[in-house]
Design an enzyme around this catalytic site. Sequence first.
Site, mmCIF file in Angstrom:
data_model
loop_
_atom_site.group_PDB
_atom_site.id
_atom_site.type_symbol
_atom_site.label_atom_id
_atom_site.label_comp_id
_atom_site.label_asym_id
_atom_site.label_seq_id
_atom_site.Cartn_x
_atom_site.Cartn_y
_atom_site.Cartn_z
ATOM 1 N N PRO A 54 0.815 -1.229 0.000
ATOM 2 C CA PRO A 54 0.000 0.000 0.000
ATOM 3 C C PRO A 54 0.843 1.271 0.000
ATOM 4 C CG PRO A 54 -0.826 -1.573 1.602
ATOM 5 C CD PRO A 54 0.501 -2.096 1.129
ATOM 6 N N GLU A 55 0.560 2.136 -0.981
ATOM 7 C CA GLU A 55 1.182 3.450 -1.060
ATOM 8 C C GLU A 55 0.067 4.491 -1.046
ATOM 9 O OE1 GLU A 55 4.285 3.705 -4.049
ATOM 10 O OE2 GLU A 55 4.545 1.537 -4.047
ATOM 11 N N LYS A 108 1.203 7.765 3.911
ATOM 12 C CA LYS A 108 0.681 6.398 3.958
ATOM 13 C C LYS A 108 -0.124 6.133 5.227
ATOM 14 C CE LYS A 108 4.729 4.635 1.439
ATOM 15 N NZ LYS A 108 5.798 3.598 1.440
ATOM 16 N N ARG A 127 15.596 -1.974 -1.622
ATOM 17 C CA ARG A 127 14.350 -1.958 -2.385
ATOM 18 C C ARG A 127 14.579 -2.504 -3.794
ATOM 19 N NH1 ARG A 127 10.387 1.623 -0.330
ATOM 20 N NH2 ARG A 127 11.067 2.791 1.498
#
Length: 270
Positions: A2-3, A59, A258
């Site tokens: 989720p962003e 977020k 990442r």
Amino acid sequence: MPELPDVEGFRRVLAQHAVDRPITRVEVLDPQVLRDTSPRQLTTALPGTDLAKPRRYGKWLMAPVHQPGHRHGKDDPTLVFHFGMTGSLIWNDAAGEPLHPHDRLVFAMEDGELRYRDMRKLQGVRLTGNDHDVEVLLSDLGPDAKDLSLAEFRDRLQGVRRQLKAALTDQSVLAGLGNLLTDEILWRAGLHPRHLTTDLSSSDVARLHEELHDVLRVSIRRGCVPPDDSWLTGWRDQPEAPCPRCGTPLRRMHLGGRATVWCPHCQPAP
């Protein structure tokens, strides 16, 4: 993962289904998703209260709590959600629907249930004591990426000497961008993830800002970063995938832990 667009979608779920509907019961199915609060606090403080209009910052999602017939006051609690890697908010119209294996919290209301669902439980749910506690919780975040002006965006990038991918995903620089959004924005702007913020030209910054807002506008409407064929996101999980713009095989690497995807033709190395 989720962003900002996903959390906007969860905000809409709250706004559409849960605002001003009295909470009748709170069920804590897994206390491991609670942060700075306890099952007892949730199950005693929330039944009989309503949730006010929710708001998102980066977020994070805040649902102010108030007594029925009253407005939320600065000394009232707030439910605060952070969805980590796998969290979501689900509304079920019919109470008693079978639970999903990853449902962790249930907020029962008269005509349905709001469920917090999370597989990995990397973040979770808080119940703050008052509005000041919310301000403290969010105090380390940079400005929300959605409404950032070009001048503010330029100031944020000029204030750090970082590789672009690291700067844009740093929540203290900008709040709301994650892996998918950042890779998509950089690909559209034609900028390599390792490009230094201090080496950006004025036109680079303007192009990056424009792409940021274009990507967010579409993604917020969809409630996620769209996995469409015309988007980098639509190809990033496929091995040996071609760039959707030029056909060059996409490259992959890890930056700051990442997974990062880019096109060596559209985004030449600095």
